[in-house]
Design an enzyme around this catalytic site. Structure first.
Site, PDB file in Angstrom:
ATOM      1  N   HIS A 119       0.820  -1.217   0.000  1.00  0.00           N
ATOM      2  CA  HIS A 119       0.000   0.000   0.000  1.00  0.00           C
ATOM      3  C   HIS A 119       0.856   1.270   0.000  1.00  0.00           C
ATOM      4  O   HIS A 119       0.385   2.329  -0.381  1.00  0.00           O
ATOM      5  CB  HIS A 119      -1.067  -0.016   1.104  1.00  0.00           C
ATOM      6  CG  HIS A 119      -0.603   0.346   2.476  1.00  0.00           C
ATOM      7  ND1 HIS A 119      -0.328  -0.584   3.452  1.00  0.00           N
ATOM      8  CD2 HIS A 119      -0.393   1.550   3.059  1.00  0.00           C
ATOM      9  CE1 HIS A 119       0.026   0.035   4.561  1.00  0.00           C
ATOM     10  NE2 HIS A 119       0.003   1.335   4.356  1.00  0.00           N
ATOM     11  N   ASP A 255       1.064  -7.659   2.432  1.00  0.00           N
ATOM     12  CA  ASP A 255       1.226  -6.241   2.115  1.00  0.00           C
ATOM     13  C   ASP A 255       2.712  -5.881   1.960  1.00  0.00           C
ATOM     14  O   ASP A 255       3.303  -5.253   2.829  1.00  0.00           O
ATOM     15  CB  ASP A 255       0.558  -5.402   3.204  1.00  0.00           C
ATOM     16  CG  ASP A 255       0.211  -4.004   2.707  1.00  0.00           C
ATOM     17  OD1 ASP A 255       0.820  -3.564   1.717  1.00  0.00           O
ATOM     18  OD2 ASP A 255      -0.665  -3.354   3.320  1.00  0.00           O
ATOM     19  N   SER A 685       3.951   2.056   8.575  1.00  0.00           N
ATOM     20  CA  SER A 685       3.738   1.077   7.522  1.00  0.00           C
ATOM     21  C   SER A 685       5.047   0.814   6.797  1.00  0.00           C
ATOM     22  O   SER A 685       5.767   1.746   6.449  1.00  0.00           O
ATOM     23  CB  SER A 685       2.708   1.587   6.524  1.00  0.00           C
ATOM     24  OG  SER A 685       1.433   1.300   6.992  1.00  0.00           O
TER      25      SER A 685
HETATM   26  N1  ARG Z   1      -4.884   1.284   7.146  1.00  0.00           N
HETATM   27  C1  ARG Z   1      -3.645   1.503   6.439  1.00  0.00           C
HETATM   28  C2  ARG Z   1      -2.897   2.761   6.941  1.00  0.00           C
HETATM   29  O1  ARG Z   1      -3.532   3.573   7.574  1.00  0.00           O
HETATM   30  C3  ARG Z   1      -3.859   1.712   4.988  1.00  0.00           C
HETATM   31  C4  ARG Z   1      -4.167   0.487   4.237  1.00  0.00           C
HETATM   32  C5  ARG Z   1      -4.424   0.778   2.811  1.00  0.00           C
HETATM   33  N2  ARG Z   1      -5.331  -0.205   2.288  1.00  0.00           N
HETATM   34  C6  ARG Z   1      -6.641   0.040   2.021  1.00  0.00           C
HETATM   35  N3  ARG Z   1      -7.407  -0.959   1.641  1.00  0.00           N
HETATM   36  N4  ARG Z   1      -7.149   1.247   2.070  1.00  0.00           N
HETATM   37  O2  ARG Z   1      -2.216   3.434   6.207  1.00  0.00           O
HETATM   38  N1  GLU Z   2      -1.423   1.752   7.488  1.00  0.00           N
HETATM   39  C1  GLU Z   2      -0.668   2.663   8.336  1.00  0.00           C
HETATM   40  C2  GLU Z   2       0.499   3.299   7.547  1.00  0.00           C
HETATM   41  O1  GLU Z   2       0.414   3.406   6.340  1.00  0.00           O
HETATM   42  C3  GLU Z   2      -0.215   1.960   9.550  1.00  0.00           C
HETATM   43  C4  GLU Z   2      -1.373   1.728  10.407  1.00  0.00           C
HETATM   44  C5  GLU Z   2      -1.348   2.559  11.670  1.00  0.00           C
HETATM   45  O2  GLU Z   2      -1.825   3.709  11.657  1.00  0.00           O
HETATM   46  O3  GLU Z   2      -0.837   2.038  12.674  1.00  0.00           O
HETATM   47  O4  GLU Z   2       1.435   3.799   8.114  1.00  0.00           O
END
Ligand code: ARG
Ligand code: GLU
Length: 750
Positions: A119, A255, A685
């Site tokens: 991502h 991921d 991430s």
């Molecule tokens: N929750 C993850 C973070 O905050 C992002 C993941 C991205 N994937 C998605 N299906 N939107 O960045």
């Molecule tokens: N998906 C988040 C990122 O892109 C990490 C998730 C979180 O906020 O802990 O950094």
């Protein structure tokens, strides 16, 4: 707390059992001896748990030795702080790179291979894709180095060193009483120190404030600019579960994506060139195939973005009562409208998929955070701490004594402005055409400025022209018109008259508050609904003739909102926020004095941090316990539902059917993801998850929904970070993609 409590309960049960047995049998029987032994072991274990450190905290690498090394070792860490951050030898920090502007990555080979999340790589993969070569859909694997794909604009930043520069930054600022003047002097000092520190080198220097400006650290960085895509799985594997599973545990995404850093012949950063060579890193993470077990030590190193752990109760209350509910309400409405349109048309679906994902990501996190804060009774807890603080502060006198009354004062006004500000940002600027129209304000400003030139005007036009296509490529006025109707209505109903721009008076007068009619009018008359009209406008307009812009209804609404926000709300809001920050700085300073035994960590600010904890399951709610790991079986299970987010490529199903897991599986099971108590946030991430020996066992990529309030208040019972098991990653590379040759570069520990 919960953990201790359940152990207590367990001990009581054992004691009762022992007591009952005593009555029934003699003390000497074998079974009782076993029970006594068990009891003692449990007591010891209980003590050990009590003595083990909490896992909350995002720690500064240079303070690990002093603050955390002992706690880390208690948790099972077998190396030293010096192995993580050293000025004398290569250490782990040399292999942690900030990936682009908002993620983390880790070096995994001597030839500059870099591991991050799918991502995080998404936009680069999308950029490199075309209908013929759809790398998002099919994945991408460079068979040789010459097939690796350059990613323009992508940078990877390493920390060369860091240093406490508080004294130098605050030099000659003590006797400046005006906050703004003081800040100006501080900024001047910072610029000077940064300039000197990087003089004559290819490094960059950046100074960041910590604890609201009580401390300052300087980071010397090396920024690589030739970074190429090496491999990525299909999106259906890399982000398996899509929006359905986002922020959710149990999770099954692989991921990850792989890049390679290239450098000049001297191994220093160089702009993209065919003659560049793979970067020779100072440190490489070994990869362990041993997997993890419940209770194991884990550590995550990376660049967490922002947290707010030391807010006063009023701010938390503002989040719980206003900010989060407003964001949720507005985004729910937007998502509903966009979702329906996406279902009805493939064109709309493709245009809005990234936008939808972005809105939904924030929406889902905000709901999780709100639930968590309410469940934790976060406001009450903050108030309890504040009561303790006030008692202490009364014995100390100023400046501590009047901090809390100061907060009460500031937030009385700040929370009102906050509501208007959230509504304008989420609702008004959530209407794409209005957001887009604000790009044109510069034209009007230049046209009206006396000493501006035609050249200035043409430059501003060129800036707009350069992004017209990008904007309209993913734009659908039909959808946006519906969003406008809904969001204007929400804005009108939820804000007070003084927060409403003048345009609302007109909507009331001319349209009797029929927002649908008004939106219809805006969209039928504005030239900002399509690419052609905007280009035509840009061609025809010049500094002396901007009437068409001034007459444009979308522009008029946007301008009216803009004025309200930037001329009235924001200046006042910024002033109060500055005062809140000043109070916060003294508040934390006081807390640190009041609780000298407690270890404090600064809020995340996109600087390098280490967080550590253990692999652990959790109870999302009463009666439900979530395992700490998931397996490939779960992917197949999910794929049998009708949800398109759970579609999975046939080849993965075949590998599962044959249980063809090679050395990556264990007893016919392929582990996919696991969770731990590491305190992480957005920006983490792509961070490597490391075991007690500093070997890479996974990649961090998300947090559980029940734990997202940890940006404001961490809960050891519920906060879990989500990591993909490195064995699943290697399985995808080797068995699924047939790119096992990449593994030859890695240092793999069987
Ligand atoms: N929750 C993850 C973070 O905050 C992002 C993941 C991205 N994937 C998605 N299906 N939107 O960045
Ligand atoms: N998906 C988040 C990122 O892109 C990490 C998730 C979180 O906020 O802990 O950094």
């Amino acid at each position: 707390m919960l953990r201790n409590f359940s152990l207590c309960k367990f001990e009581i049960l054992i004691t009762i059992a022992l007591f009952r047995n005593k009555i029934k049998n003699t003390m000497c029987n074998k079974r009782n001896r076993l029970l006594v032994f068990l009891f003692c072991t449990l007591l010891l274990a209980h003590k050990a748990v009590l003595a083990t450190p909490p896992d909350e905290g995002m720690w500064l690498p240079i303070l690990l030795k002093e603050l955390n090394e002992e706690d880390m070792k208690k948790r099972g860490f077998r190396l030293s702080a010096e192995d993580i951050y050293s000025v004398n030898k290569s250490s782990m920090k040399d292999a942690i790179g900030r990936f682009g502007g908002g993620c983390t990555s880790a070096i995994i080979s001597n030839e500059g291979l870099l591991l991050t999340n799918h991502h995080c790589a998404h936009s680069y993969i999308q950029y490199l894709s075309s209908v013929q070569n759809d790398y998002l859909k099919n994945g991408f694997w460079a068979r040789t180095k010459s097939e690796e794909l350059p990613c323009p604009g992508l940078t990877v930043t390493f920390i060369v060193s860091m240093e406490d520069v508080t004294k130098k930054v605050l030099e000659n600022t003590d006797n400046i009483t005006d906050e703004l003047q003081k800040q100006a002097k501080i900024n001047q000092n910072i610029a000077q120190i940064e300039k000197e520190a990087s003089k004559g080198t290819h490094y960059k220097a950046r100074i960041s404030p910590f604890y609201y400006g009580a401390e300052y650290y300087m980071f010397i960085t090396e920024v690589f600019t030739d970074v190429r895509l090496v491999g990525a799985p299909p999106e259906k594997i890399g982000q398996f579960g899509g929006d359905t599973d986002n922020w959710v545990w149990p999770r099954h995404g692989a991921d990850f994506a792989i890049f390679r850093i290239y450098a000049g012949a001297d191994n220093k950063p160089a702009p993209y060139s065919q003659t560049n060579v793979p970067y020779k890193p100072k440190y490489v993470f070994p990869i362990s195939l041993q997997g993890v077990q419940k209770g194991d030590f884990t550590m995550v190193m990376g660049f967490p973005g922002r947290t707010f752990e030391y807010l006063p109760s009023q701010d938390v209350e503002m989040n719980v009562k206003m900010t989060n509910p407003a964001i949720i309400r507005i985004r729910e409405e937007r998502l509903k409208i966009i979702d329906l349109a996406m279902r009805l048309s493939d064109t709309v679906r493709i245009k809005y998929s990234a936008k939808y994902a972005g809105i939904s990501n924030g929406y889902k996190k905000t709901t999780g955070q709100l639930n968590g804060l309410v469940r934790l009774e976060a406001v009450k807890r903050k108030q309890e701490l504040e009561a303790q603080f006030q008692t202490w502060a009364n014995t100390q006198g100023e400046p501590y004594k009047s901090i809390l009354p100061g907060f009460a004062n500031v937030y009385a006004t700040l929370s009102k402005l906050n509501l208007a500000s959230v509504y304008i940002n989420e609702a008004i600027f959530g209407i794409e055409i209005l957001n887009y129209a604000t790009n044109f304000i510069e034209l009007e400003e230049i046209a009206k400025k006396e000493n501006s030139t035609d050249h200035d005007f043409e430059e501003a036009k060129r800036k707009i022209a350069s992004s017209v296509h990008a904007h309209f490529k993913d734009y659908e006025p039909r959808v946006d018109r519906k969003v406008m109707t809904a969001l204007l209505q929400i804005y009108y109903e939820n804000t007070t008259k003084d927060a409403q721009p003048t345009i609302f008076t007109e909507i009331e007068k001319k349209y009797k508050n029929d927002f649908a009619e008004f939106s219809k009018y805006v969209f039928s008359k504005s030239f900002m609904t399509n690419e052609n009209d905007v280009n035509k406008f840009l061609e025809k307009t010049n500094k002396k003739n901007i009437q068409k812009l001034l007459d444009d209804p979308a522009y008029q609404v946007a301008k009216s909102m803009w004025n309200k926000y930037y001329r009235e709300i924001k200046p006042e809001y910024d002033k109060l926020s500055a005062e809140a920050r000043r109070l916060n700085k003294i508040y934390i300073e006081g807390l640190r004095k009041m609780l000298p035994e407690k270890k404090f960590y600064p809020d995340a600010n996109s600087t390098l941090r280490v967080t550590f904890g253990i692999i652990s399951d959790y109870e999302p709610r009463d009666g439900v316990r979530y395992e700490w790991f998931t397996t490939l079986d779960g992917i197949i299970e999910k794929s049998k539902s009708l949800n398109p987010d759970y579609e999975v490529p046939e080849k993965l199903k075949e590998l599962h059917a044959k249980k063809d897991y090679g050395r990556y599986g264990k007893n016919g099971v392929l582990y996919t993801c696991f969770i731990g108590t590491n305190h992480t946030t957005g920006g983490n991430s792509g961070s490597p998850a490391l075991n007690r020996d500093g070997h890479l066992v996974g990649i961090n990529f998300d947090r559980n929904w029940e734990g997202t309030m940890s940006d404001i208040m961490y809960d050891p019972a519920k906060t879990r970070n989500i990591m993909v098991d490195i064995r699943y990653v290697l399985f995808i590379i080797d068995k699924y993609a047939g790119a096992g040759y990449l593994l030859n570069e890695m240092k793999i520990i069987e």
